[in-house]
Structure formats: C-alpha cells, structure tokens
Design an enzyme around this catalytic site. Sequence first.
Site, mmCIF file in Angstrom:
data_model
loop_
_atom_site.group_PDB
_atom_site.id
_atom_site.type_symbol
_atom_site.label_atom_id
_atom_site.label_comp_id
_atom_site.label_asym_id
_atom_site.label_seq_id
_atom_site.Cartn_x
_atom_site.Cartn_y
_atom_site.Cartn_z
ATOM 1 N N CYS A 127 0.865 -1.174 0.000
ATOM 2 C CA CYS A 127 0.000 0.000 0.000
ATOM 3 C C CYS A 127 0.906 1.230 0.000
ATOM 4 O O CYS A 127 1.835 1.325 0.805
ATOM 5 C CB CYS A 127 -0.893 -0.005 1.235
ATOM 6 N N CYS B 131 -7.801 -5.901 -9.796
ATOM 7 C CA CYS B 131 -7.467 -4.825 -10.721
ATOM 8 C C CYS B 131 -7.087 -3.603 -9.880
ATOM 9 O O CYS B 131 -7.948 -2.987 -9.248
ATOM 10 C CB CYS B 131 -8.685 -4.562 -11.604
#
Length: 137
Positions: free
Chosen positions: A46, A118
């Site tokens: 992240c 995705c």
Amino acid sequence: MAKELNPTENIEKLSDIQRYVTQERGTEAPFTGKLLHNKRDGVYQCLCCHQPLFISESKFDSGCGWPSFYQPIDADSIRYIDDYSHNMHRIEIRCGNCDAHLGHVFPDGPQPTGERYCINSASLNFVDDQNGEQTAG
C-alpha cells in the site's frame, strides 16, 4: 476517506493522482500507471501505509490497463466493500490496514483463484527483492 497516513508519510507528499486514487476512491486512466509493466520480483505494498498486499508471482497481464493480481499476499491485507457506483455492482478493495482505495476485484482471473484484482498503480509502492529499491506508483 482513508485513514491518516503513517507518521513517516503525509498526505501532502502524495501526487494529485495518488491522492485522488487512495483518498477519494478515484481511478487512474488505463495504461498510464508506472507499475503496469513492472516485471521485477518483489512485493507490492500500500502506498499510504506500506502494508504488504501482493507478490510479483501473483501478477499477470490481464490486458485491462491496470496491474492485475490473482490473489493478495494475505487474506487480512485487503478489505472488501460492495460498490454500487456507476449503476453496477462491483467489489471495491481497500487496504486492510489504512483503508486506502486500491481498486476492484472481478471473478474473471486465471487459476488458481479465478479472481482478478485490478489495482491502480497510484495506490501501490513496489519493493524490489534484489536490491530493496522502492518505486511508488
């Protein structure tokens, strides 16, 4: 809105597209992400909190214009949310640690999972296994 970034980062350090994607649930234009064609071995984290999300072995070329993975590194690394925007039902995925928007998951990926995560490049930080070099998406 995603939670505040960790102490070593702050929202002002994000580019406009990184802020739009991670904090406002935006989507980068297809085929524009810095990590779309990345072939190096390593870990995708992240961007906002550096939580490990995906490993390079689970990345594949789906042809959709965004980095695609068939499974997360750990079940707890991702949070799943029903998304009814744009007059359709999708599953939004967010960082399980800081709640930053990452992208969506679809049931049209390869085996072994049949899923396609995705992901916006702008939501990722890549750490190269060979040299530890980091590349923000």
